[in-house]
Design a protein around this motif. Structure first.
Motif, PDB file in Angstrom:
ATOM      1  N   ASP A   1      40.800   0.014  59.284  1.00 56.55           N
ATOM      2  CA  ASP A   1      39.532   0.746  59.246  1.00 56.55           C
ATOM      3  C   ASP A   1      38.904   0.694  57.859  1.00 56.55           C
ATOM      4  O   ASP A   1      37.676   0.637  57.730  1.00 56.55           O
ATOM      5  CB  ASP A   1      39.761   2.202  59.658  1.00 56.55           C
ATOM      6  CG  ASP A   1      38.467   3.000  59.685  1.00 56.55           C
ATOM      7  OD1 ASP A   1      37.626   2.735  60.564  1.00 56.55           O
ATOM      8  OD2 ASP A   1      38.295   3.875  58.820  1.00 56.55           O
ATOM      9  N   LEU A   2      39.722   0.685  56.805  1.00 61.29           N
ATOM     10  CA  LEU A   2      39.202   0.761  55.435  1.00 61.29           C
ATOM     11  C   LEU A   2      38.722  -0.577  54.899  1.00 61.29           C
ATOM     12  O   LEU A   2      37.792  -0.622  54.098  1.00 61.29           O
ATOM     13  CB  LEU A   2      40.297   1.312  54.508  1.00 61.29           C
ATOM     14  CG  LEU A   2      40.780   2.743  54.775  1.00 61.29           C
ATOM     15  CD1 LEU A   2      41.953   3.071  53.857  1.00 61.29           C
ATOM     16  CD2 LEU A   2      39.660   3.745  54.571  1.00 61.29           C
TER      17      LEU A   2
ATOM     18  N   GLY B   1      50.888   0.479  58.290  1.00 64.78           N
ATOM     19  CA  GLY B   1      49.776   0.890  57.448  1.00 64.78           C
ATOM     20  C   GLY B   1      48.478   0.233  57.855  1.00 64.78           C
ATOM     21  O   GLY B   1      47.408   0.844  57.786  1.00 64.78           O
TER      22      GLY B   1
ATOM     23  N   ASP C   1      53.295   4.544  54.672  1.00 64.90           N
ATOM     24  CA  ASP C   1      53.128   3.097  54.774  1.00 64.90           C
ATOM     25  C   ASP C   1      53.728   2.348  53.594  1.00 64.90           C
ATOM     26  O   ASP C   1      53.478   1.152  53.430  1.00 64.90           O
ATOM     27  CB  ASP C   1      51.637   2.761  54.861  1.00 64.90           C
ATOM     28  CG  ASP C   1      50.867   3.187  53.608  1.00 64.90           C
ATOM     29  OD1 ASP C   1      51.159   4.273  53.075  1.00 64.90           O
ATOM     30  OD2 ASP C   1      49.971   2.447  53.167  1.00 64.90           O
TER      31      ASP C   1
ATOM     32  N   VAL D   1      48.567   3.023  50.628  1.00 63.30           N
ATOM     33  CA  VAL D   1      47.142   3.361  50.536  1.00 63.30           C
ATOM     34  C   VAL D   1      46.970   4.531  49.576  1.00 63.30           C
ATOM     35  O   VAL D   1      47.397   5.657  49.844  1.00 63.30           O
ATOM     36  CB  VAL D   1      46.562   3.695  51.922  1.00 63.30           C
ATOM     37  CG1 VAL D   1      45.114   4.177  51.790  1.00 63.30           C
ATOM     38  CG2 VAL D   1      46.633   2.477  52.836  1.00 63.30           C
TER      39      VAL D   1
ATOM     40  N   VAL E   1      47.298   2.162  60.999  1.00 59.24           N
ATOM     41  CA  VAL E   1      46.890   3.556  60.794  1.00 59.24           C
ATOM     42  C   VAL E   1      45.661   3.669  59.892  1.00 59.24           C
ATOM     43  O   VAL E   1      44.786   4.508  60.127  1.00 59.24           O
ATOM     44  CB  VAL E   1      48.065   4.368  60.207  1.00 59.24           C
ATOM     45  CG1 VAL E   1      47.624   5.779  59.814  1.00 59.24           C
ATOM     46  CG2 VAL E   1      49.200   4.447  61.216  1.00 59.24           C
ATOM     47  N   GLN E   2      45.573   2.803  58.850  1.00 62.21           N
ATOM     48  CA  GLN E   2      44.509   3.010  57.867  1.00 62.21           C
ATOM     49  C   GLN E   2      43.738   1.751  57.476  1.00 62.21           C
ATOM     50  O   GLN E   2      42.517   1.748  57.454  1.00 62.21           O
ATOM     51  CB  GLN E   2      45.111   3.618  56.581  1.00 62.21           C
ATOM     52  CG  GLN E   2      45.779   4.965  56.775  1.00 62.21           C
ATOM     53  CD  GLN E   2      46.070   5.648  55.468  1.00 62.21           C
ATOM     54  OE1 GLN E   2      45.195   6.263  54.871  1.00 62.21           O
ATOM     55  NE2 GLN E   2      47.290   5.533  54.998  1.00 62.21           N
TER      56      GLN E   2
END
Length: 248
Positions: free
Chosen positions: A104-105, A97, A139, A71, A100-101
């Motif tokens: 949501d993105l 990854g 990640d 990311v 964790v991110q």
């Protein structure tokens, strides 16, 4: 900005834009087939140029998989723009990854990949390889196209300046010069062994994100890069233990 296309292996295309302000090349890679795969999306600002280039290769709504190394804006900044123009596409990224991110993105739920998972684009098989913190990012991961032995190696071998799309010239020296400028690589005990494990794949082509595609002794080149980073790690460890010279 001009985005150029080079086929670096059968069905594997390097889609490249040179940014004068950064003195750096931004490469995306399309693996074509029944389920085309894009590795790296590029910045949001590059989306018009990059998408227009890829539209010369495939209709954008045929894109099936969107992947990236970690990311970061240049790796996945335009992820949601791609999801908008490719209704059937899924973002595929390492499971950690995604948790964790990316979940949501991304505008649509991502497809989590475990180390060694393979995405088949048709004739081509793209294997995900977890490489946490190599060269950086918790990640971090790379992909290996098994049928053409092409290693899409992300930020490894980053080099500043303009280069041809493909080269047989050595690429370790320019990568270490870029490292001296940017210090982007995490110096950890796992750095060398992780790169050496990539050498064990015996790729025939190395396809970095910020450098030319390399066609030569790829395994030896990866071993050379691993050794250089191991020397830097040892020197840094000595400095921190008070055994080596400190830089001014």
């Amino acid at each position: 900005m001009e985005t150029e296309i080079t086929e670096i292996a059968p069905d594997v295309y390097r889609v490249s834009t040179f940014l004068d302000a950064a003195n750096l090349t931004m490469n995306q890679f399309l693996v074509d087939g029944d389920e085309p795969l894009l590795f790296h999306t590029g910045y949001r600002a590059l989306f018009p140029s990059v998408s227009a280039a890829i539209a010369r290769l495939i209709p954008l709504d045929r894109l099936r998989w969107i992947t990236f190394g970690h990311v970061e804006a240049d790796e996945c900044g335009s992820m949601n723009s791609w999801l908008e123009v490719a209704p059937a596409a899924e973002v595929a990224h390492g499971a950690m990854g995604c948790f964790v991110q990316v979940a949501d993105l991304a505008d649509r739920p991502p497809h989590p990949l475990q180390d060694g998972d393979v995405l088949a684009t048709g004739r081509r098989r793209v294997r995900h390889i977890d490489t946490p913190h190599v060269p950086h990012g918790w990640d971090a991961g790379l992909i290996f196209e098994e049928t053409t032995s092409t290693l899409l190696c992300g930020d490894l071998f980053t080099a500043f300046g303009r280069y041809p799309a493909r080269t047989t010239s050595e690429i370790v020296g320019p990568a270490l010069q870029a490292e001296d400028l940017g210090r982007a690589t995490c110096l950890t005990p796992e750095l060398g062994p992780t790169i050496r494990a990539l050498a064990d794949l015996h790729p025939s082509t190395l396809a970095p994100m910020h450098a030319p595609a390399y066609e030569g002794d790829c395994a030896a080149t990866l071993e050379e890069l691993a050794a250089a980073y191991e020397e830097r790690f040892a020197a840094e460890a000595d400095v921190r233990r008070g055994r080596g010279p400190k830089s001014d």
